[in-house]
Design a protein around this motif. Sequence first.
Motif, mmCIF file in Angstrom:
data_model
loop_
_atom_site.group_PDB
_atom_site.id
_atom_site.type_symbol
_atom_site.label_atom_id
_atom_site.label_comp_id
_atom_site.label_asym_id
_atom_site.label_seq_id
_atom_site.Cartn_x
_atom_site.Cartn_y
_atom_site.Cartn_z
ATOM 1 N N LEU A 20 -1.981 -2.800 8.638
ATOM 2 C CA LEU A 20 -2.197 -4.234 8.459
ATOM 3 C C LEU A 20 -3.520 -4.537 7.756
ATOM 4 O O LEU A 20 -3.699 -5.616 7.215
ATOM 5 C CB LEU A 20 -2.139 -4.946 9.808
ATOM 6 C CG LEU A 20 -0.750 -4.986 10.454
ATOM 7 C CD1 LEU A 20 -0.804 -5.718 11.773
ATOM 8 C CD2 LEU A 20 0.267 -5.640 9.532
ATOM 9 N N GLY A 21 -4.421 -3.577 7.795
ATOM 10 C CA GLY A 21 -5.688 -3.791 7.099
ATOM 11 C C GLY A 21 -5.691 -3.235 5.688
ATOM 12 O O GLY A 21 -6.709 -3.297 4.996
ATOM 13 N N ALA A 22 -4.560 -2.714 5.241
ATOM 14 C CA ALA A 22 -4.469 -2.136 3.904
ATOM 15 C C ALA A 22 -4.375 -3.232 2.843
ATOM 16 O O ALA A 22 -4.059 -4.381 3.133
ATOM 17 C CB ALA A 22 -3.257 -1.208 3.815
ATOM 18 N N ALA A 23 -4.629 -2.834 1.612
ATOM 19 C CA ALA A 23 -4.597 -3.810 0.519
ATOM 20 C C ALA A 23 -3.192 -4.344 0.281
ATOM 21 O O ALA A 23 -3.011 -5.493 -0.108
ATOM 22 C CB ALA A 23 -5.136 -3.161 -0.762
ATOM 23 N N ASN A 24 -2.181 -3.510 0.505
ATOM 24 C CA ASN A 24 -0.798 -3.920 0.251
ATOM 25 C C ASN A 24 0.091 -3.506 1.423
ATOM 26 O O ASN A 24 0.904 -2.580 1.320
ATOM 27 C CB ASN A 24 -0.296 -3.295 -1.049
ATOM 28 C CG ASN A 24 1.139 -3.724 -1.381
ATOM 29 O OD1 ASN A 24 1.636 -4.726 -0.861
ATOM 30 N ND2 ASN A 24 1.803 -2.965 -2.243
ATOM 31 N N PRO A 25 -0.037 -4.170 2.572
ATOM 32 C CA PRO A 25 0.753 -3.763 3.734
ATOM 33 C C PRO A 25 2.251 -3.864 3.509
ATOM 34 O O PRO A 25 3.014 -3.041 4.026
ATOM 35 C CB PRO A 25 0.274 -4.718 4.836
ATOM 36 C CG PRO A 25 -0.337 -5.872 4.113
ATOM 37 C CD PRO A 25 -0.920 -5.311 2.872
ATOM 38 N N LEU A 26 2.707 -4.856 2.738
ATOM 39 C CA LEU A 26 4.143 -4.978 2.492
ATOM 40 C C LEU A 26 4.658 -3.796 1.676
ATOM 41 O O LEU A 26 5.801 -3.364 1.842
ATOM 42 C CB LEU A 26 4.447 -6.295 1.776
ATOM 43 C CG LEU A 26 4.257 -7.550 2.638
ATOM 44 C CD1 LEU A 26 4.416 -8.801 1.789
ATOM 45 C CD2 LEU A 26 5.243 -7.556 3.797
ATOM 46 N N GLY A 27 3.808 -3.277 0.791
ATOM 47 C CA GLY A 27 4.178 -2.071 0.058
ATOM 48 C C GLY A 27 4.343 -0.889 0.994
ATOM 49 O O GLY A 27 5.243 -0.059 0.820
ATOM 50 N N ILE A 28 3.480 -0.812 2.011
ATOM 51 C CA ILE A 28 3.596 0.265 2.995
ATOM 52 C C ILE A 28 4.903 0.122 3.772
ATOM 53 O O ILE A 28 5.595 1.106 4.038
ATOM 54 C CB ILE A 28 2.385 0.253 3.938
ATOM 55 C CG1 ILE A 28 1.117 0.649 3.163
ATOM 56 C CG2 ILE A 28 2.595 1.190 5.116
ATOM 57 C CD1 ILE A 28 -0.152 0.603 3.976
ATOM 58 N N ALA A 29 5.250 -1.118 4.138
ATOM 59 C CA ALA A 29 6.510 -1.342 4.850
ATOM 60 C C ALA A 29 7.694 -0.852 4.018
ATOM 61 O O ALA A 29 8.602 -0.171 4.534
ATOM 62 C CB ALA A 29 6.665 -2.829 5.184
ATOM 63 N N ALA A 30 7.692 -1.184 2.734
ATOM 64 C CA ALA A 30 8.779 -0.747 1.855
ATOM 65 C C ALA A 30 8.810 0.779 1.738
ATOM 66 O O ALA A 30 9.887 1.395 1.728
ATOM 67 C CB ALA A 30 8.625 -1.388 0.479
ATOM 68 N N GLU A 31 7.626 1.394 1.668
ATOM 69 C CA GLU A 31 7.562 2.853 1.566
ATOM 70 C C GLU A 31 8.090 3.514 2.831
ATOM 71 O O GLU A 31 8.766 4.551 2.777
ATOM 72 C CB GLU A 31 6.117 3.297 1.307
ATOM 73 C CG GLU A 31 5.612 3.006 -0.089
ATOM 74 C CD GLU A 31 6.288 3.886 -1.138
ATOM 75 O OE1 GLU A 31 6.878 4.912 -0.757
ATOM 76 O OE2 GLU A 31 6.220 3.541 -2.322
ATOM 77 N N LEU A 32 7.805 2.922 3.983
ATOM 78 C CA LEU A 32 8.307 3.471 5.231
ATOM 79 C C LEU A 32 9.839 3.439 5.250
ATOM 80 O O LEU A 32 10.492 4.405 5.666
ATOM 81 C CB LEU A 32 7.748 2.683 6.414
ATOM 82 C CG LEU A 32 6.279 2.929 6.747
ATOM 83 C CD1 LEU A 32 5.754 1.836 7.682
ATOM 84 C CD2 LEU A 32 6.098 4.294 7.394
ATOM 85 N N ALA A 33 10.394 2.330 4.804
ATOM 86 C CA ALA A 33 11.859 2.222 4.755
ATOM 87 C C ALA A 33 12.444 3.233 3.776
ATOM 88 O O ALA A 33 13.485 3.861 4.048
ATOM 89 C CB ALA A 33 12.259 0.797 4.377
#
Length: 339
Positions: A20-33
């Motif tokens: 959540l403190g990353a620059a692009n948390p939504l990108g991380i969510a997509a990468e996890l999926a």
Amino acid sequence: MPTTNVLTSADLTELRQSALGAANPLGIAAELAEAADQGRLADPTDTGYALTLAAEIAESRAKLDAALRYADRAVDAYRTQDDSTGAFARALRARILFRVGRDDEAIDELTALRPLLTEQGDAAAYVSAALDAGGRSSTAEQWLTTAVETIMADRAASTDQPKEPKDADSAGVLFFLLQQRHRVRRDLALPHDQNDNLADRLESGLTGNTGRTVTEPTATDLLFWPRDDFDRLRSDWPALGETYGRDWDEHRARLERELTRLAGGGRTGLTVLRGSLDGLVGFAPQRGGDPTDPKIRAAYAQELTTGSSQIPWPPERNDACWCGSGNKYKKCCLPRSRG
């Protein structure tokens, strides 16, 4: 986050603490999926965990359609694996369903989880948090009260233990129920009853092992704003300087001193709750308020206690500081406890 590497369970745990403190948390969510889709999880049974984390991240950024898709997939993954640990994912899904206006489905999901209140220690937190998010705190209070009464009745019927436990260890699941019930009743401004008093006694016993009682903090006491969020918060609402500090150094110092105080009183498993200004701004209207309302901020902080925004404290002296400055803890926030 790497886009082709295999993700281990340790990687997922690290992401839970930092995403959540990353620059692009939504990108991380997509990468996890994508990692789940592409078989890039070192342990395939982590699929539900990875998708749950993706759902939490998307929800925190008010991307509710994406959050619900991830949550649906997480619940399906746990069901496919016949994994009983998927209860949190189901509660998260219910929380999101409330936020998109599908209240009946949310209640059905939580009703199915209700029996866990007397079986699993953490169920009281995630079930009540989901009900809180749906504006059903009164229902949470009723369910928690019934669960407390059920366990107390079972204890009274037993010949080998007293009805009221003398300490948190002997209370077991009951301790966590009493804690969450106490919180919900406080938020509802209900008067203390005998079970609230029991919760206070057990908490005092847990935190006062050094011979002095340590005041239990509220979630708001441990709410941390990363630097950019803090600067925006102070710019938009200058009056909150009294609450969070005149500048970021003072803000971090207050948190470090409070955490040090709690640790000195015997508390373990301490965490800092990483706030997001976007998250708070998106959360406030759902509760019919604005970010300057202390009750709104308290409810927001409480919601963070059941999500992925918890930063373990303290780090090792030579590890990166919990505040995200990039400096070593021993040269950053550790000395602030002495201020």
